[in-house]
Design an enzyme around this catalytic site. Structure first.
Site, PDB file in Angstrom:
ATOM      1  N   CYS A  89      19.850   8.207 -13.026  1.00  0.00           N
ATOM      2  CA  CYS A  89      19.563   7.986 -14.441  1.00  0.00           C
ATOM      3  C   CYS A  89      20.216   9.079 -15.287  1.00  0.00           C
ATOM      4  O   CYS A  89      21.435   9.103 -15.430  1.00  0.00           O
ATOM      5  CB  CYS A  89      18.049   7.888 -14.660  1.00  0.00           C
ATOM      6  SG  CYS A  89      17.605   7.170 -16.281  1.00  0.00           S
ATOM      7  N   HIS A 179      16.457   3.637 -10.944  1.00  0.00           N
ATOM      8  CA  HIS A 179      15.597   4.602 -10.251  1.00  0.00           C
ATOM      9  C   HIS A 179      15.285   4.101  -8.843  1.00  0.00           C
ATOM     10  O   HIS A 179      14.328   3.340  -8.641  1.00  0.00           O
ATOM     11  CB  HIS A 179      14.300   4.827 -11.033  1.00  0.00           C
ATOM     12  CG  HIS A 179      14.476   5.646 -12.269  1.00  0.00           C
ATOM     13  ND1 HIS A 179      14.364   7.015 -12.272  1.00  0.00           N
ATOM     14  CD2 HIS A 179      14.779   5.288 -13.535  1.00  0.00           C
ATOM     15  CE1 HIS A 179      14.575   7.474 -13.492  1.00  0.00           C
ATOM     16  NE2 HIS A 179      14.834   6.437 -14.282  1.00  0.00           N
ATOM     17  N   GLU A 181      13.946   5.675  -6.517  1.00  0.00           N
ATOM     18  CA  GLU A 181      12.718   6.296  -6.021  1.00  0.00           C
ATOM     19  C   GLU A 181      11.471   5.501  -6.386  1.00  0.00           C
ATOM     20  O   GLU A 181      10.400   5.704  -5.799  1.00  0.00           O
ATOM     21  CB  GLU A 181      12.601   7.724  -6.554  1.00  0.00           C
ATOM     22  CG  GLU A 181      12.290   7.870  -8.043  1.00  0.00           C
ATOM     23  CD  GLU A 181      13.508   7.825  -8.946  1.00  0.00           C
ATOM     24  OE1 GLU A 181      13.425   8.329 -10.076  1.00  0.00           O
ATOM     25  OE2 GLU A 181      14.555   7.277  -8.530  1.00  0.00           O
ATOM     26  N   SER A 238      -9.927  16.650  -2.725  1.00  0.00           N
ATOM     27  CA  SER A 238     -10.711  17.860  -2.492  1.00  0.00           C
ATOM     28  C   SER A 238     -11.206  17.930  -1.052  1.00  0.00           C
ATOM     29  O   SER A 238     -11.370  19.018  -0.491  1.00  0.00           O
ATOM     30  CB  SER A 238     -11.894  17.944  -3.472  1.00  0.00           C
ATOM     31  OG  SER A 238     -12.779  16.856  -3.301  1.00  0.00           O
TER      32      SER A 238
END
Length: 524
Positions: A89, A179, A181, A238
């Site tokens: 890009c 893109h 990805e 977490s």
């Protein structure tokens, strides 16, 4: 610039960061090819890349235009190192601009799906090995390469973009406007795998197991013999942080669960039962601070302000709890990369802020704890793979994500205790029905949102004027992009019927069919 430490014995591809919201996806996709990749700022020089013995360089996208004053540029000597370079890009536009081509604003901006059509010259380009001659790709640009440099050849086109890919005639320099990805680019992973494995000739011997061991060693090096206070919400992020810390420092870990009154139904009890059984050696504490949080959120409507207040109050609660524990020097939390990039907090590129996450944008500079964030460079699916690899049970790993600010960002505009009760009950019904339909693993995240909208209804032959609940179910593998889940109508019917009949104050249910982008997963 400080040169990053690399894992011993592994090859590396350098990603120069220009600030795209998708930039970390590039890193993630390359790591999926079992090749270690690392971010470096766009100011990195050719000499610094040589010092890493990098096998290749990727130039990320950016919110800027290459022809603007002050836009991020590149050391042109990078093109002469001799290793493959791939521009994506903005990276493609930067290559064209630097090498003598012309970049300008397009007649129309292009955001979303497009059809890539490979040209005859692409047959000799390894980048497109095993890629269809015509296929779907994801575009996100307003500028385009109007004229390619003299030393380049065009490889692909689309209906609205005359040059979608190009390569240098003699040097290993390649560029794509789309893109690869992003998951919406159907064969994008093949393109990046071709670059990493075939063009950069990487062996592909790096794994998440390597990451786990590196993370444990980094924690030990960072905290030494000191005690660490871990913000344990019960979510997968977490939980994986707590598990890594338990392996790294054992009894030197204190985990604190803050009940801010904004948790899902029955969640506090579930977390306590799971973690006291799984980690008996940990100093585990529950702090009931519901009134403290809810009182501070009265009449607050702005989403960023909600996040700041909750983040600030979290720190205050931790200060109070830390005062009861001797020798706490570090605060550990489950920050992952989507939190960081949406908050504009990478510090490695000119990234724009999408929304503040309480664990990124609301932390005070003088909080007194050093942060431990071993998952900061990972996506949700990588965190799950890491957690399974270090022995966490599936019932913890596959829980749906829950935002740090909790139901505060699922109750739009002003918060009251009654509204939180409504959205909590509706949310529980959504989850219960998805579990009953055996859809929880097919849906990446599901929840209810209380809208600040009342509408007229009829219940028991009487007129009602009550709230609307929006149901949101998405499927994604990285949480940077997402599609809405096509839940069977029968399941949606049960969810709607139960919410309207069982949750007082609601007479209408709608289903959110927005993708990310342009929407985000959460509404605030």
């Amino acid at each position: 610039m400080t040169i990053p430490a690399l894992p011993d014995g592994h090859e590396v591809i350098v990603i120069l960061n220009y600030g795209s919201q998708y930039d970390q996806l590039i890193l993630r996709r390359i790591r999926e090819c079992n090749v270690y990749s690392v971010f470096m700022p766009h100011t990195t020089t050719a000499a610094e890349i040589r010092s890493l013995d990098a096998k290749g360089v990727v130039l990320s996208g950016s919110p800027y235009s290459v022809y603007e004053n002050g836009s991020p540029q590149i050391d042109p000597a990078i093109f002469d190192i001799g290793i493959p370079v791939l521009g994506i890009c903005y990276g493609m536009q930067l290559i064209a601009h630097t090498c003598g081509g012309k970049v300008e604003k397009g007649a129309i901006a292009e955001y979303g799906w497009a059809m890539l059509r490979l040209l005859d010259d692409s047959a000799d380009c390894t980048l497109f090995d095993n890629v269809s001659k015509e296929g779907q790709v994801w575009m996100s640009h307003s500028d385009h390469v109007a004229e390619i440099p003299n030393d380049f050849v065009s490889l692909a086109t689309s209906d609205t973009c005359q040059t979608v890919a190009m390569q240098h005639k003699t040097k290993p320099i390649y560029a794509v406007q789309f893109h690869p990805e992003v998951a919406h680019s159907v064969e994008g992973t093949t393109v990046l795998r071709n670059f990493a494995r075939k063009m950069c000739k990487c062996r592909g011997d790096w794994t998440m197991g390597d990451y786990a061991e590196e993370a444990i060693q980094k924690i030990r090096k960072q905290v030494g013999n000191e005690r660490v206070l871990c913000a344990l919400s019960g979510g997968v992020d977490s939980a994986v942080v707590a598990a890594l810390l338990a392996k790294a420092i054992g009894e030197k870990l204190s985990c604190v669960l803050v009940d801010h009154g904004l948790m899902r139904k029955g969640e506090v009890e579930l977390i306590v039962n799971e973690f006291t059984k799984q980690y008996p050696m940990i100093d585990f504490r529950v702090v009931n601070a519901a009134d403290r949080f809810l009182d501070n959120l009265v009449n607050v409507t702005d989403p960023s302000e909600k996040r700041k207040i909750i983040g600030s109050e979290f720190i205050n609660v931790f200060y109070d709890e830390a005062a009861k524990i001797n020798g706490v020097k570090f605060l550990a939390q489950g920050t992952i990369y989507p939190d960081v990039i949406e908050s504009g907090g990478t510090g490695k590129g000119p990234t724009h802020t999408i929304k503040l996450h309480h664990n990124v944008g609301a932390l005070p500079k003088d909080m007194g704890f050093a942060l431990v964030e071993p998952l900061r460079d990972l996506f949700k699916d990588e965190v799950r793979r890491l957690g399974l690899g270090i022995g966490l049970p599936p019932e913890i790993i596959w829980r749906h994500p829950f935002p740090g600010p909790g139901l505060a960002v699922r109750c739009l505009e002003a918060i009251t205790r009654d509204k939180i009760k409504i959205v909590r009950e509706a949310d529980a019904i959504v989850i219960e029905e998805l579990i009953a339909a055996n859809l929880m693993r097919e849906v990446s995240q599901a929840f209810a949102v209380l809208l600040p909208v009342k509408s007229v209804g009829v219940m028991g032959d009487s007129r009602t004027y009550e709230f609307t609940i929006a149901v949101r179910c998405v499927k994604t593998d990285d949480f940077m992009t997402a599609d809405w889940s096509e839940i069977p109508y029968g399941v949606l019917h049960k969810i709607s019927n139960r919410i309207i009949n069982e949750v007082q104050g609601v007479n209408r249910v709608v289903y959110d069919i927005s993708s990310k982008p342009p929407a985000t997963i959460e509404w605030e």
